[in-house]
Scaffold this motif. Structure first.
Motif, short mmCIF file in Angstrom:
data_model
loop_
_atom_site.label_atom_id
_atom_site.label_comp_id
_atom_site.label_asym_id
_atom_site.label_seq_id
_atom_site.Cartn_x
_atom_site.Cartn_y
_atom_site.Cartn_z
N ASN A 1 7.83 11.35 -13.83
CA ASN A 1 8.59 11.22 -13.03
C ASN A 1 9.11 10.20 -12.11
OD1 ASN A 1 9.27 13.72 -14.30
ND2 ASN A 1 8.34 14.85 -13.04
N ARG A 2 8.53 8.94 -12.57
CA ARG A 2 8.69 8.10 -11.32
C ARG A 2 9.62 7.66 -11.50
NH1 ARG A 2 5.04 3.52 -14.54
NH2 ARG A 2 5.82 4.41 -16.23
N LYS A 3 11.08 6.96 -13.18
CA LYS A 3 12.51 7.13 -13.16
C LYS A 3 13.03 5.61 -11.94
CE LYS A 3 13.53 11.87 -14.05
NZ LYS A 3 13.62 12.63 -13.21
N ASN A 4 12.17 4.53 -12.15
CA ASN A 4 12.49 3.55 -11.67
C ASN A 4 12.53 3.64 -10.03
OD1 ASN A 4 13.21 2.38 -14.18
ND2 ASN A 4 15.19 2.53 -13.99
N ASN A 5 11.18 4.27 -9.45
CA ASN A 5 11.22 4.41 -7.94
C ASN A 5 9.71 4.10 -8.07
OD1 ASN A 5 10.63 5.28 -5.45
ND2 ASN A 5 11.74 7.45 -5.28
N PRO A 6 9.52 3.12 -7.95
CA PRO A 6 8.21 2.73 -8.18
C PRO A 6 7.49 3.12 -6.20
CG PRO A 6 9.18 0.85 -6.41
CD PRO A 6 10.49 1.84 -6.77
N ALA A 7 7.88 4.07 -5.23
CA ALA A 7 7.44 4.82 -4.55
C ALA A 7 6.14 6.25 -4.88
CB ALA A 7 8.70 5.14 -3.56
N ASN A 8 7.07 6.57 -6.38
CA ASN A 8 6.58 7.32 -6.74
C ASN A 8 5.62 7.37 -8.29
OD1 ASN A 8 8.43 9.23 -5.95
ND2 ASN A 8 9.04 9.37 -7.84
N TYR B 1 9.37 3.76 0.02
CA TYR B 1 9.54 4.12 0.19
C TYR B 1 10.99 3.79 0.82
CZ TYR B 1 11.01 9.84 0.72
OH TYR B 1 12.02 10.60 1.36
N VAL B 2 10.44 3.56 1.99
CA VAL B 2 11.83 2.79 2.93
C VAL B 2 12.84 2.61 2.44
CG1 VAL B 2 12.16 1.59 5.09
CG2 VAL B 2 10.49 3.36 4.80
N GLY B 3 12.03 1.17 1.12
CA GLY B 3 13.32 0.42 0.53
C GLY B 3 13.11 -1.56 0.64
N LYS B 4 11.59 -1.25 1.51
CA LYS B 4 11.69 -2.29 1.40
C LYS B 4 11.03 -3.07 0.01
CE LYS B 4 11.45 -2.76 6.53
NZ LYS B 4 10.19 -3.70 7.34
N LYS B 5 11.22 -4.39 -0.68
CA LYS B 5 10.54 -4.91 -1.46
C LYS B 5 8.75 -5.37 -1.34
CE LYS B 5 14.02 -6.46 -4.19
NZ LYS B 5 14.04 -6.21 -5.65
N TRP C 1 4.23 -10.29 -3.29
CA TRP C 1 3.12 -10.31 -3.77
C TRP C 1 1.96 -10.47 -3.01
CZ3 TRP C 1 -0.21 -14.63 -3.39
CH2 TRP C 1 0.46 -16.01 -2.87
N ILE C 2 2.47 -11.37 -1.82
CA ILE C 2 1.37 -11.09 -1.47
C ILE C 2 0.06 -9.82 -0.10
CG2 ILE C 2 3.06 -11.43 1.09
CD1 ILE C 2 0.60 -13.84 0.40
N GLN C 3 2.03 -8.97 -0.71
CA GLN C 3 1.16 -7.81 -0.41
C GLN C 3 0.09 -7.28 -1.04
OE1 GLN C 3 1.96 -6.34 3.01
NE2 GLN C 3 3.78 -7.70 3.28
N TYR C 4 -0.30 -7.88 -2.08
CA TYR C 4 -0.95 -7.31 -2.35
C TYR C 4 -2.54 -8.03 -2.12
CZ TYR C 4 2.37 -4.34 -5.23
OH TYR C 4 3.66 -4.17 -6.24
N LEU C 5 -2.58 -8.60 -1.46
CA LEU C 5 -3.55 -8.79 -0.68
C LEU C 5 -4.21 -8.12 -0.01
CD1 LEU C 5 -3.08 -12.55 -0.19
CD2 LEU C 5 -4.60 -12.44 -1.44
N HIS C 6 -4.21 -6.67 0.13
CA HIS C 6 -4.63 -5.57 0.90
C HIS C 6 -5.79 -4.90 0.29
CE1 HIS C 6 -1.64 -5.79 4.69
NE2 HIS C 6 -1.07 -5.82 3.70
#
Length: 146
Positions: free
Chosen positions: A47-54, A107-111, A114-119
């Motif tokens: 049930n993602r439905k274009n929601n990356p938070a899910n 979930y908050v809606g921020k994009k 790619w730099i965040q994936y360094l985590h």
């Protein structure tokens, strides 16, 4: 009467260790948590439905379910039956924080740039480090288990 494996006979003969699995209330609660985690992971992936938070929440629950699986196997004594899986979820502990952060951020809606994936780099490095342990012989796996 069921026949014991070579490893079980060896451990009982040399170390006087009986590795029969146990089943008690805590083991049953862990098993219920595993089933619930599998169900929730499936639900959030379908049930993602274009929601990356899910997607991130489903990944987080999947990682927690795999960690709970190792706890269940260790506590119940079933890990001795599948000793090559010893410490299989240890690198996954480093995914819990970044996945939770990714979930909250999306979930908050921020994009997610790619730099965040360094985590995820600590997880990748630790997985590479642990890959040496995954190929160890069973006697070394047993020493790692105890």
């Amino acid at each position: 009467m069921e026949e014991k494996t070579y490893l079980e006979n060896y451990l009982i003969h040399i170390y006087m260790i009986d590795i029969s699995p146990k089943l008690d209330l805590y083991t049953i609660l862990l098993l219920i948590g595993l089933v619930q985690g599998i169900f929730l992971t499936y639900f959030f992936f379908i049930n993602r439905k274009n929601n990356p938070a899910n997607l991130f929440l489903g990944c987080l629950i999947f990682v927690l379910t795999l960690s709970l699986t190792e706890i269940f196997l260790n506590y119940s004594g079933l890990m001795m039956s599948i000793l090559p899986l010893n410490n299989f979820s240890e690198p996954l502990q480093l995914l819990i924080g970044p996945l939770f952060y990714f979930y909250i951020r999306t979930y908050v809606g921020k994009k997610m740039p790619w730099i965040q994936y360094l985590h995820l780099l600590p997880f990748v490095f630790y997985l590479l480090y642990m890959s040496m342990e995954y190929g160890m012989p069973l006697d070394q796996k047993y020493n790692s288990y105890i």
